[in-house]
Scaffold this motif. Structure first.
Motif, PDB file in Angstrom:
ATOM      1  N   ASP A  78       0.948  -1.219  -0.051  1.00 20.68           N
ATOM      2  CA  ASP A  78      -0.029   0.243   0.067  1.00 20.68           C
ATOM      3  C   ASP A  78       0.695   1.213   0.028  1.00 20.68           C
ATOM      4  O   ASP A  78       1.875   1.530   0.654  1.00 20.68           O
ATOM      5  CB  ASP A  78      -0.965  -0.297   1.197  1.00 20.68           C
ATOM      6  N   HIS A 223     -14.936  -2.753  -2.833  1.00 19.49           N
ATOM      7  CA  HIS A 223     -15.464  -1.767  -3.263  1.00 19.49           C
ATOM      8  C   HIS A 223     -14.324  -0.803  -3.910  1.00 19.49           C
ATOM      9  O   HIS A 223     -13.297  -0.288  -3.307  1.00 19.49           O
ATOM     10  CB  HIS A 223     -16.290  -1.027  -2.200  1.00 19.49           C
ATOM     11  N   TYR A 225     -13.584   3.260  -4.881  1.00 19.67           N
ATOM     12  CA  TYR A 225     -13.931   4.356  -4.917  1.00 19.67           C
ATOM     13  C   TYR A 225     -13.025   5.351  -5.779  1.00 19.67           C
ATOM     14  O   TYR A 225     -11.687   5.077  -6.344  1.00 19.67           O
ATOM     15  CB  TYR A 225     -13.581   5.150  -3.488  1.00 19.67           C
ATOM     16  N   GLN A 238     -18.123  -1.867  -7.239  1.00 20.04           N
ATOM     17  CA  GLN A 238     -17.861  -3.086  -6.592  1.00 20.04           C
ATOM     18  C   GLN A 238     -17.481  -3.988  -7.580  1.00 20.04           C
ATOM     19  O   GLN A 238     -18.221  -4.235  -8.570  1.00 20.04           O
ATOM     20  CB  GLN A 238     -18.749  -3.272  -5.561  1.00 20.04           C
ATOM     21  N   TYR A 277     -11.622  -0.741  -1.183  1.00 16.45           N
ATOM     22  CA  TYR A 277     -11.668  -1.214   0.141  1.00 16.45           C
ATOM     23  C   TYR A 277     -12.167  -2.762   0.022  1.00 16.45           C
ATOM     24  O   TYR A 277     -12.974  -3.022  -0.756  1.00 16.45           O
ATOM     25  CB  TYR A 277     -12.926  -0.532   0.721  1.00 16.45           C
ATOM     26  N   LEU A 279     -13.729  -5.804   1.761  1.00 19.77           N
ATOM     27  CA  LEU A 279     -14.716  -6.167   2.612  1.00 19.77           C
ATOM     28  C   LEU A 279     -14.620  -7.606   3.180  1.00 19.77           C
ATOM     29  O   LEU A 279     -14.492  -8.586   2.243  1.00 19.77           O
ATOM     30  CB  LEU A 279     -16.170  -5.888   2.188  1.00 19.77           C
ATOM     31  N   VAL A 291     -13.747  -3.625   7.428  1.00 21.50           N
ATOM     32  CA  VAL A 291     -13.365  -3.336   6.090  1.00 21.50           C
ATOM     33  C   VAL A 291     -12.069  -2.818   6.055  1.00 21.50           C
ATOM     34  O   VAL A 291     -11.548  -1.895   6.882  1.00 21.50           O
ATOM     35  CB  VAL A 291     -14.273  -2.284   5.652  1.00 21.50           C
ATOM     36  N   GLY A 293      -8.906  -0.474   4.145  1.00 20.79           N
ATOM     37  CA  GLY A 293      -8.803   0.381   3.387  1.00 20.79           C
ATOM     38  C   GLY A 293      -8.973   1.776   3.911  1.00 20.79           C
ATOM     39  O   GLY A 293      -9.105   1.781   5.004  1.00 20.79           O
ATOM     40  N   PRO A 294      -8.685   2.752   3.195  1.00 21.30           N
ATOM     41  CA  PRO A 294      -8.698   2.785   1.687  1.00 21.30           C
ATOM     42  C   PRO A 294      -7.005   2.148   1.368  1.00 21.30           C
ATOM     43  O   PRO A 294      -6.051   2.495   1.850  1.00 21.30           O
ATOM     44  CB  PRO A 294      -8.652   4.109   1.387  1.00 21.30           C
ATOM     45  N   GLU A 296      -4.967   2.935  -1.625  1.00 18.58           N
ATOM     46  CA  GLU A 296      -4.899   3.906  -2.853  1.00 18.58           C
ATOM     47  C   GLU A 296      -3.881   3.581  -4.002  1.00 18.58           C
ATOM     48  O   GLU A 296      -2.789   3.094  -3.706  1.00 18.58           O
ATOM     49  CB  GLU A 296      -4.379   5.253  -2.127  1.00 18.58           C
TER      50      GLU A 296
END
Length: 307
Positions: A78, A223, A225, A238, A277, A279, A291, A293-294, A296
């Motif tokens: 990450d 998910h 974003y 999603q 994210y 889940l 959950v 995340g995020p 990126e």
């Protein structure tokens, strides 16, 4: 496998074996008469084990402090939580370890940090380790390649080492690509598409470190974003399952996995920064789904549509 002839009946042949020949060997021999006819029967030896001598100093590079498998030359992290764990095994039978008071580690020739402990066998490179030099405390940089040198510090004597590691390349766990077939990261770059082929995609490669210790079997959905032109992050869509490794965003009014307001696809002149994210199937003490995340991308993609 034929190894050689032994002239006469009571002599020997020498086979030169080294560490590269590690393994178990059984030798077979049969006689040959004066006219060259070989016996049908073989005599065999007991098994011979060839064991290479212990390596004085062995270095492994791992994703983080919890990892049990070496990175294998590439580490996917990450972008906001980058780390490496440099570990070593030293043979006290071949090295004077009782004289060592500390271990110093260098990254690409620059001082990275120290263990502060003569008995340490690792240095964890993360932003939380105060023994890392301030210039490196943000963690290993994405897209950089690192090779490590380790010194055993001996007061009043020449230090042990340097002992050299292999190389590891840092890569982002989440990237933005041109479409679902592409693997080139466009983060902090641009994507130019024809107006009849508007598309962007997000790809991810997640390990236990990125997933906060969860295994892939615990993930039930992803998910996605995005930030549009630097605005607050908003839900894009999603995957609908926990095994996906990518999400493609195209112009498709019938795609039920994309939020309705974004089904017209990426738009000309906008910039997009993606995050995902994960889940899980687990719940926390309050009974809410966990959950992660995020997670990126490294940066936004400037998007252009050509007529």
């Amino acid at each position: 496998k034929f190894s050689g002839n032994i002239p006469g009946a009571s002599t020997e042949i020498t086979l030169n074996l080294d560490a590269q020949d590690e393994g178990s060997y059984v030798f077979y021999m049969r006689g040959v008469n004066l006219v060259g006819d070989a016996s049908e029967k073989f005599a065999s030896s007991n098994a011979l084990m060839v064991i290479p001598p212990p390596v004085p100093f062995k270095i492994g590079i791992y994703d983080d402090v919890f990892s049990t498998v070496e990175s294998g030359g590439f580490d996917y992290d990450d972008v906001n939580n980058r780390s490496l764990s440099i570990r070593w095994e030293a043979d006290p039978g071949q090295l004077p370890l009782d004289e060592v008071v500390d271990w110093h580690v260098y990254a690409n020739g620059s001082y990275l940090g120290r263990t502060g402990n003569a008995n340490a066998t690792r240095l964890n490179w993360s932003k939380t380790n105060s023994l890392i030099h301030p210039s490196f405390r943000g963690g290993p940089a994405i897209y950089n390649q690192y090779q490590f040198s380790i010194f055993g510090i001996r007061p009043g004597k020449t230090n042990l080492g340097p002992f050299q590691s292999g190389a590891v390349t840092m890569l982002p766990a989440v990237i933005a690509t041109d479409d679902a077939s592409s693997f080139d990261d466009l983060s902090n770059g641009e994507d130019i598409d024809s107006s009849d082929n508007a598309a962007l995609a997000v790809r991810w490669k997640l390990d236990a470190s990125s997933l906060a210790g969860f295994g892939p079997e615990a993930i039930v959905n992803f998910h996605v974003y995005l930030e549009v032109n630097g605005q607050p992050r908003t839900f894009l869509g999603q995957t609908g399952n926990g095994i996906a490794e990518s999400f493609e965003w195209t112009r498709d009014e019938n795609n039920r996995f994309v939020k309705r307001t974004f089904r017209n696809g990426p738009q000309n002149g906008n910039s997009y920064k993606f995050a995902i994210y994960a889940l899980t199937s687990e719940v926390n003490a309050a009974g809410k789904q966990i959950v992660i995340g995020p997670l990126e991308c490294a940066g936004a993609v400037a998007y252009t549509l050509q007529p």
